[in-house]
Enzyme design. Structure first.
Site, mmCIF file in Angstrom:
data_model
loop_
_atom_site.group_PDB
_atom_site.id
_atom_site.type_symbol
_atom_site.label_atom_id
_atom_site.label_comp_id
_atom_site.label_asym_id
_atom_site.label_seq_id
_atom_site.Cartn_x
_atom_site.Cartn_y
_atom_site.Cartn_z
ATOM 1 N N SER A 142 -14.292 -36.354 31.991
ATOM 2 C CA SER A 142 -15.217 -36.424 33.139
ATOM 3 C C SER A 142 -15.060 -37.796 33.782
ATOM 4 C CB SER A 142 -16.650 -36.275 32.613
ATOM 5 O OG SER A 142 -17.596 -36.600 33.598
ATOM 6 N N TYR A 155 -23.757 -38.502 26.799
ATOM 7 C CA TYR A 155 -22.738 -37.653 27.443
ATOM 8 C C TYR A 155 -21.488 -38.474 27.749
ATOM 9 C CZ TYR A 155 -20.467 -34.593 30.845
ATOM 10 O OH TYR A 155 -19.556 -33.807 31.502
HETATM 11 P P1 NDP Z 1 -20.400 -24.727 32.615
HETATM 12 O O1 NDP Z 1 -21.738 -24.954 31.996
HETATM 13 O O2 NDP Z 1 -20.310 -23.811 33.770
HETATM 14 O O3 NDP Z 1 -19.357 -24.292 31.510
HETATM 15 C C1 NDP Z 1 -19.403 -24.791 30.197
HETATM 16 C C2 NDP Z 1 -18.669 -23.825 29.294
HETATM 17 O O4 NDP Z 1 -18.714 -24.339 27.957
HETATM 18 C C3 NDP Z 1 -19.291 -22.450 29.281
HETATM 19 O O5 NDP Z 1 -18.277 -21.488 29.362
HETATM 20 C C4 NDP Z 1 -19.985 -22.370 27.925
HETATM 21 O O6 NDP Z 1 -19.907 -21.043 27.438
HETATM 22 C C5 NDP Z 1 -19.073 -23.273 27.100
HETATM 23 N N1 NDP Z 1 -19.706 -23.745 25.879
HETATM 24 C C6 NDP Z 1 -20.824 -24.495 25.739
HETATM 25 N N2 NDP Z 1 -21.091 -24.675 24.438
HETATM 26 C C7 NDP Z 1 -20.122 -24.019 23.743
HETATM 27 C C8 NDP Z 1 -19.855 -23.815 22.367
HETATM 28 N N3 NDP Z 1 -20.626 -24.331 21.411
HETATM 29 N N4 NDP Z 1 -18.761 -23.084 22.031
HETATM 30 C C9 NDP Z 1 -17.977 -22.546 22.970
HETATM 31 N N5 NDP Z 1 -18.163 -22.705 24.281
HETATM 32 C C10 NDP Z 1 -19.250 -23.424 24.659
HETATM 33 O O7 NDP Z 1 -19.898 -26.193 33.013
HETATM 34 P P2 NDP Z 1 -18.491 -26.761 33.546
HETATM 35 O O8 NDP Z 1 -17.565 -25.695 33.901
HETATM 36 O O9 NDP Z 1 -18.828 -27.795 34.524
HETATM 37 O O10 NDP Z 1 -17.985 -27.502 32.222
HETATM 38 C C11 NDP Z 1 -16.658 -27.469 31.759
HETATM 39 C C12 NDP Z 1 -16.253 -28.862 31.317
HETATM 40 O O11 NDP Z 1 -16.170 -29.707 32.451
HETATM 41 C C13 NDP Z 1 -17.232 -29.528 30.345
HETATM 42 O O12 NDP Z 1 -16.508 -30.160 29.311
HETATM 43 C C14 NDP Z 1 -17.919 -30.557 31.233
HETATM 44 O O13 NDP Z 1 -18.409 -31.643 30.497
HETATM 45 C C15 NDP Z 1 -16.788 -30.940 32.169
HETATM 46 N N6 NDP Z 1 -17.186 -31.605 33.408
HETATM 47 C C16 NDP Z 1 -17.931 -30.930 34.341
HETATM 48 C C17 NDP Z 1 -18.343 -31.576 35.496
HETATM 49 C C18 NDP Z 1 -19.207 -30.914 36.501
HETATM 50 O O14 NDP Z 1 -19.737 -31.606 37.402
HETATM 51 N N7 NDP Z 1 -19.388 -29.609 36.464
HETATM 52 C C19 NDP Z 1 -17.930 -32.956 35.787
HETATM 53 C C20 NDP Z 1 -17.133 -33.545 34.742
HETATM 54 C C21 NDP Z 1 -16.779 -32.879 33.619
HETATM 55 P P3 NDP Z 1 -20.993 -20.326 26.506
HETATM 56 O O15 NDP Z 1 -22.344 -20.865 26.859
HETATM 57 O O16 NDP Z 1 -20.813 -18.876 26.872
HETATM 58 O O17 NDP Z 1 -20.564 -20.601 25.101
#
Ligand code: NDP
Length: 244
Positions: A142, A155
């Site tokens: 990030s 975070y």
């Molecule tokens: P979302 O919340 O849309 O997606 C997060 C994903 O992680 C979901 O598919 C969720 O699926 C999964 N997840 C969460 N916990 C678990 C777990 N224990 N096991 C397996 N899967 C898990 O957010 P983003 O798409 O934004 O996030 C994706 C990545 O991008 C993250 O690492 C985030 O930190 C990073 N990021 C995002 C930014 C933003 O502004 N959106 C900026 C910078 C980085 P489920 O709940 O079904 O398990």
């Protein structure tokens, strides 16, 4: 094997946001994608949509905090398609709050998902990739892996860790490629994990300039499509309209 066509790409956290967008884009570009997360209903819908477009996809429940789950997930990809070319360690959570709120369970969850989850992906994939003689880890950090702001101490710590682990892995693995993707604010469900009222409110304002998840998916695709001797070690993708 340059390009994306035919590659076996494993993606964690593919049930929404960036992981889902990456699965859609990479499958359109000819990758065979294996998508995992906890919400299997969402994965089923995604898989149906990808298949309807002629793509190749398998899905499986995975909780990245559980080492065996991740090992089974990656093994499932190898058993299904014969190899694992790319692992996108994308799953993450972001329950922001000031440290003084002492939301210690949320700190633990960020450490478990954002750091241990990535390590579990590496542990599952590394022996397979070493045996194959090739492979590519794409780890999602990030802009929070480059700077710290109030409410985001833990975070950001987890995302600094993703950066450090990735760069260490890159330096140790001259036979593998390692990429860190560092998105700025991106449309997704990530902010829904925030339980602290003031952090949630501040994030609503911050997210007004969000770029699409597809913008980050394109960065992931760019790293994957480079020739084998080119390791895109990091891409930072930010909204033009944001100073952060
Ligand atoms: P979302 O919340 O849309 O997606 C997060 C994903 O992680 C979901 O598919 C969720 O699926 C999964 N997840 C969460 N916990 C678990 C777990 N224990 N096991 C397996 N899967 C898990 O957010 P983003 O798409 O934004 O996030 C994706 C990545 O991008 C993250 O690492 C985030 O930190 C990073 N990021 C995002 C930014 C933003 O502004 N959106 C900026 C910078 C980085 P489920 O709940 O079904 O398990």
């Amino acid at each position: 094997m340059p390009g994306i066509e035919g590659k076996v790409v494993v993606i964690t956290g593919a049930s929404s946001g960036i992981g889902e967008a990456a699965a859609r884009l990479l499958s359109r570009r000819g990758a065979r994608v294996v998508v995992g997360a906890r919400r299997t209903d969402r994965l089923e819908k995604l898989a149906s949509a990808i298949r309807a477009e002629g793509g190749t996809v398998e899905h499986r429940a995975v909780d990245v905090t559980k080492r065996q789950d991740v090992a089974d997930f990656v093994d499932f990809a190898r058993a299904t398609f014969g190899r694992v070319d790319v692992i996108v360690n994308n799953a993450g959570v972001m329950p922001l709050s000031p440290l003084s709120s002492l939301k210690i369970e949320e700190w633990d969850r960020m450490i478990d998902v954002n750091i241990r989850g990535v390590l579990h992906g590496i542990a599952a994939g590394l022996p397979i990739m070493k045996a194959q003689g090739h492979g590519h880890f794409v780890n999602v950090s990030s802009i929070g892996g480059h700077m710290v702001v109030p409410t985001a101490a833990v975070y950001c710590a987890t995302k600094f860790a993703v950066w450090a682990i990735s760069d260490g892995l890159r330096q140790e693995s001259t036979d593998l490629r390692v990429t860190v993707i560092s998105p700025g604010v991106t449309e997704s469900e990530l902010a829904e994990t925030i339980t602290d009222d003031s952090a949630r409110q501040a994030m609503k304002e911050f997210r007004k300039t969000a770029i699409s998840a597809d913008a980050v998916a394109r960065a992931i695709a760019f790293a994957i499509e480079q020739p084998d001797d080119v390791d895109v070690s990091e891409i930072v993708v930010r909204p033009t309209a944001s100073p952060h």
